[in-house]
Design a protein around this motif. Structure first.
Motif, short mmCIF file in Angstrom:
data_model
loop_
_atom_site.label_atom_id
_atom_site.label_comp_id
_atom_site.label_asym_id
_atom_site.label_seq_id
_atom_site.Cartn_x
_atom_site.Cartn_y
_atom_site.Cartn_z
N ARG A 1 -5.01 1.35 7.96
CA ARG A 1 -6.26 0.65 8.28
C ARG A 1 -6.75 -0.17 7.10
O ARG A 1 -7.22 -1.31 7.27
N PHE A 2 -6.68 0.39 5.89
CA PHE A 2 -7.16 -0.36 4.74
C PHE A 2 -6.26 -1.56 4.47
O PHE A 2 -6.74 -2.66 4.20
N LEU A 3 -4.96 -1.38 4.55
CA LEU A 3 -4.04 -2.50 4.34
C LEU A 3 -4.31 -3.61 5.35
O LEU A 3 -4.33 -4.80 4.99
N THR B 1 -2.88 2.02 -4.39
CA THR B 1 -2.55 3.45 -4.37
C THR B 1 -3.85 4.22 -4.19
O THR B 1 -4.62 4.38 -5.15
N PHE B 2 -4.12 4.67 -2.98
CA PHE B 2 -5.32 5.45 -2.70
C PHE B 2 -4.95 6.93 -2.63
O PHE B 2 -4.20 7.36 -1.75
N ILE C 1 -6.61 1.32 -7.53
CA ILE C 1 -6.48 2.77 -7.45
C ILE C 1 -7.77 3.38 -6.92
O ILE C 1 -8.87 3.01 -7.37
N ALA C 2 -7.66 4.33 -6.00
CA ALA C 2 -8.78 5.18 -5.61
C ALA C 2 -8.40 6.62 -5.92
O ALA C 2 -7.32 7.06 -5.55
N GLU C 3 -9.27 7.33 -6.61
CA GLU C 3 -9.01 8.72 -6.96
C GLU C 3 -10.32 9.51 -6.93
O GLU C 3 -11.40 8.94 -6.73
N VAL C 4 -10.20 10.80 -7.14
CA VAL C 4 -11.37 11.67 -7.25
C VAL C 4 -11.39 12.25 -8.65
O VAL C 4 -10.40 12.82 -9.11
N ASP D 1 0.86 -1.19 0.00
CA ASP D 1 0.00 0.00 0.00
C ASP D 1 0.89 1.24 0.00
O ASP D 1 1.55 1.54 1.00
N LEU D 2 0.93 1.94 -1.13
CA LEU D 2 1.74 3.14 -1.26
C LEU D 2 0.96 4.35 -0.76
O LEU D 2 -0.15 4.62 -1.24
#
Length: 310
Positions: free
Chosen positions: A146-148, A209-210, A243-246, A139-140
């Motif tokens: 917490r998510f990892l 990568t969040f 990937i999480a992005e906006v 997890d970068l």
């Protein structure tokens, strides 16, 4: 109001309002100055309709509970970016620069993102990972990890979290110990932009990568593609990238609460937001094939699951 609610959460007091354990006795049991300020803050929140007295306890009203469902966004914005936003005059005049003179607070950016993500992003991300086989995840920009930890517990994998913030890493180490996963998850303080310094990428089947890649994109699209290409070369064939992005607002779109704040903060950091089509094109140029894209419950939030195919 946002600043007071964020301060209550950051000081560990908001839980007392949520579960009814913040009583008059608790308020009086603090130092005189702290007690007076806490009392004044509670009166302010009462006047604003967010808090009410129920017997001896202070509790959230229905309106207060509705507002506090978004406490992660408040902590992210007020705690993480409060100081640079307060200095907007210096940025607008060109006297100061974001990040050089007035940086964000890494701990509260991480904690706020983790809180908002837990409700609005994580459930969707976990569904995307169903059916994906992996033994080790990296997890970068892991924040408080917490998510990892959730991923490793849910899917029986080991994991490595990387974050540049010492405050975030300290919180992540605490979370790893509290979860009893010190034998499976480790946290490394480091720059996620320097993939050569990150261990075990050759044995990593899942990269996470969040809200990180838009920071790479701030250096230009060529820099993003070079970063993705470097990642693809280091990961094994078939490895997945989550990937999480906006995404940016679409033309004429009626944007929900907090999306304008996201857009403003990213502009402050000189960062660009891409839509799903833009991310898919950049990923393809960097050696990844998009397997699935979905919108989560975060305002403007998107999740992308890609596979290393080159």
């Amino acid at each position: 109001m946002s600043s007071v609610l964020a301060a209550f959460e950051m000081a560990g007091l908001l839980t007392g309002l949520e579960n009814g354990t913040l009583t008059r006795a608790v308020v009086k049991d603090r130092g005189s100055d702290e007690s007076a300020l806490l009392g004044a803050s509670l009166r302010y929140l009462t006047q604003r309709g967010l808090v009410e007295e129920s017997g001896d306890a202070f509790t959230l009203t229905e309106y207060g509970r509705d507002v506090c469902r978004d406490k992660g966004y408040l902590v992210w914005l007020v705690g993480g970016y409060g100081e640079p936003l307060r200095r907007m005059d210096a940025f607008l005049s060109g006297e100061k620069r974001y990040g050089v003179d007035y940086p964000r607070d890494g701990r509260w950016v991480a904690d706020g993102a983790a809180m908002l993500g837990r409700k609005d992003v994580v459930p969707h991300a976990l569904r995307l990972l169903e059916g994906v086989e992996f033994d080790h995840a990296v997890d970068l920009g892991c924040g408080n990890a917490r998510f990892l930890l959730t991923v490793c517990s849910r899917f029986g994998a080991s994991g490595t979290g990387v974050d540049i913030s010492p405050e975030a890493c300290a919180e992540a180490d605490k979370a790893v110990r509290a979860a009893g996963l010190t034998d499976k998850v480790r946290v490394v303080r480091g720059d996620a932009g320097d993939l050569s310094a990150i261990p075990s990428l050759g044995e990593t089947q899942l990269m996470i990568t969040f809200f990180l890649l838009h920071e790479i994109l701030a250096q230009g699209r060529d820099a993003l593609v070079a970063y993705l290409s470097d990642m693809a070369e280091r990961l094994p064939q078939g490895a997945r990238l989550l990937i999480a992005e906006v995404r940016p607002p679409a033309a004429g779109e009626n944007r929900p609460w907090f999306t304008p704040e996201f857009t403003l903060v990213h502009a402050l950091m000189r960062q660009t937001l891409l839509d799903a089509k833009g991310w898919s094109a950049a990923l393809a140029d960097g050696g990844f094939t998009v397997r699935e894209v979905l919108e989560d419950d975060m305002p403007g939030g998107i999740l992308i699951l890609a596979e290393r195919t080159r």
